[in-house]
Design a protein around this motif. Structure first.
Motif, PDB file in Angstrom:
ATOM      1  N   CYS A  10       8.802 -11.731   0.445  1.00 43.51           N
ATOM      2  CA  CYS A  10       9.598 -12.352  -0.607  1.00 43.51           C
ATOM      3  C   CYS A  10       9.881 -13.820  -0.296  1.00 43.51           C
ATOM      4  O   CYS A  10       9.468 -14.700  -1.031  1.00 43.51           O
ATOM      5  N   CYS A  11      10.545 -14.083   0.829  1.00 44.89           N
ATOM      6  CA  CYS A  11      10.939 -15.454   1.161  1.00 44.89           C
ATOM      7  C   CYS A  11       9.957 -16.155   2.084  1.00 44.89           C
ATOM      8  O   CYS A  11      10.008 -17.375   2.239  1.00 44.89           O
ATOM      9  N   GLY A  12       9.073 -15.399   2.732  1.00 41.99           N
ATOM     10  CA  GLY A  12       8.071 -15.985   3.619  1.00 41.99           C
ATOM     11  C   GLY A  12       8.557 -16.278   5.032  1.00 41.99           C
ATOM     12  O   GLY A  12       7.803 -16.780   5.854  1.00 41.99           O
ATOM     13  N   LYS A  13       9.801 -15.927   5.335  1.00 43.16           N
ATOM     14  CA  LYS A  13      10.373 -16.171   6.659  1.00 43.16           C
ATOM     15  C   LYS A  13       9.808 -15.193   7.688  1.00 43.16           C
ATOM     16  O   LYS A  13       9.633 -14.006   7.391  1.00 43.16           O
ATOM     17  N   GLU A  14       9.482 -15.675   8.878  1.00 47.01           N
ATOM     18  CA  GLU A  14       9.035 -14.797   9.955  1.00 47.01           C
ATOM     19  C   GLU A  14      10.244 -14.064  10.517  1.00 47.01           C
ATOM     20  O   GLU A  14      11.230 -14.678  10.892  1.00 47.01           O
ATOM     21  N   ILE A  29       7.914   4.985  -4.121  1.00 45.74           N
ATOM     22  CA  ILE A  29       6.770   4.656  -3.270  1.00 45.74           C
ATOM     23  C   ILE A  29       7.020   3.309  -2.607  1.00 45.74           C
ATOM     24  O   ILE A  29       7.440   2.360  -3.281  1.00 45.74           O
ATOM     25  N   PRO A  30       6.783   3.177  -1.302  1.00 46.69           N
ATOM     26  CA  PRO A  30       6.973   1.878  -0.639  1.00 46.69           C
ATOM     27  C   PRO A  30       6.196   0.780  -1.366  1.00 46.69           C
ATOM     28  O   PRO A  30       5.023   0.948  -1.686  1.00 46.69           O
ATOM     29  N   PHE A  31       6.884  -0.333  -1.648  1.00 49.54           N
ATOM     30  CA  PHE A  31       6.305  -1.382  -2.477  1.00 49.54           C
ATOM     31  C   PHE A  31       5.941  -2.617  -1.669  1.00 49.54           C
ATOM     32  O   PHE A  31       4.819  -3.070  -1.682  1.00 49.54           O
ATOM     33  N   ARG A  32       6.931  -3.205  -0.968  1.00 53.06           N
ATOM     34  CA  ARG A  32       6.651  -4.365  -0.118  1.00 53.06           C
ATOM     35  C   ARG A  32       7.655  -4.445   1.018  1.00 53.06           C
ATOM     36  O   ARG A  32       8.779  -3.977   0.905  1.00 53.06           O
ATOM     37  N   LEU A  33       7.210  -5.050   2.132  1.00 56.93           N
ATOM     38  CA  LEU A  33       8.015  -5.191   3.340  1.00 56.93           C
ATOM     39  C   LEU A  33       8.782  -6.511   3.269  1.00 56.93           C
ATOM     40  O   LEU A  33       8.171  -7.579   3.167  1.00 56.93           O
ATOM     41  N   TYR A  39      16.240  -7.761   0.814  1.00 63.09           N
ATOM     42  CA  TYR A  39      16.210  -6.361   0.384  1.00 63.09           C
ATOM     43  C   TYR A  39      17.263  -6.050  -0.682  1.00 63.09           C
ATOM     44  O   TYR A  39      16.951  -5.479  -1.725  1.00 63.09           O
ATOM     45  N   ASP A  40      18.506  -6.410  -0.437  1.00 63.80           N
ATOM     46  CA  ASP A  40      19.585  -6.065  -1.371  1.00 63.80           C
ATOM     47  C   ASP A  40      19.362  -6.683  -2.749  1.00 63.80           C
ATOM     48  O   ASP A  40      19.576  -6.031  -3.771  1.00 63.80           O
ATOM     49  N   ALA A  41      18.937  -7.930  -2.781  1.00 64.16           N
ATOM     50  CA  ALA A  41      18.700  -8.593  -4.069  1.00 64.16           C
ATOM     51  C   ALA A  41      17.547  -7.936  -4.827  1.00 64.16           C
ATOM     52  O   ALA A  41      17.624  -7.745  -6.046  1.00 64.16           O
ATOM     53  N   LEU A  42      16.493  -7.566  -4.121  1.00 67.89           N
ATOM     54  CA  LEU A  42      15.338  -6.958  -4.772  1.00 67.89           C
ATOM     55  C   LEU A  42      15.621  -5.546  -5.262  1.00 67.89           C
ATOM     56  O   LEU A  42      15.094  -5.113  -6.288  1.00 67.89           O
ATOM     57  N   MET A  43      16.461  -4.810  -4.541  1.00 67.48           N
ATOM     58  CA  MET A  43      16.763  -3.428  -4.897  1.00 67.48           C
ATOM     59  C   MET A  43      18.013  -3.306  -5.775  1.00 67.48           C
ATOM     60  O   MET A  43      18.497  -2.205  -6.023  1.00 67.48           O
ATOM     61  N   ASP A  44      18.521  -4.402  -6.263  1.00 68.40           N
ATOM     62  CA  ASP A  44      19.736  -4.414  -7.071  1.00 68.40           C
ATOM     63  C   ASP A  44      19.632  -3.518  -8.305  1.00 68.40           C
ATOM     64  O   ASP A  44      20.577  -2.846  -8.680  1.00 68.40           O
TER      65      ASP A  44
END
Length: 64
Positions: A10-14, A29-33, A39-44
């Motif tokens: 999402c943000c590209g941070k290592e 189903i697992p979508f993206r790591l 995580y919280d913003a995407l799963m809102d």
């Protein structure tokens, strides 16, 4: 980047893999790591991504 470090999709941070989690799509189903910060913003909305399938997409008529 070492073996325990991944790039957040999402943000590209290592980030360390232990500080990341998979989001889930509308069917669980697992979508993206992603990192915990994203995580919280995407799963809102309860799932990640848009709902891409609905029951009316199925054609069960005989003359299909």
């Amino acid at each position: 980047m070492d073996d325990n470090t991944r790039k957040c999709q999402c943000c590209g941070k290592e980030t360390k893999r232990s500080e990341m989690e998979f989001t889930r799509d509308c069917y669980g189903i697992p979508f993206r790591l992603v990192c915990f910060n994203c995580y919280d913003a995407l799963m809102d909305g309860g799932y990640d991504g848009q709902r891409y399938y609905a029951g009316f997409d199925e054609c069960i008529d005989e003359d299909y």
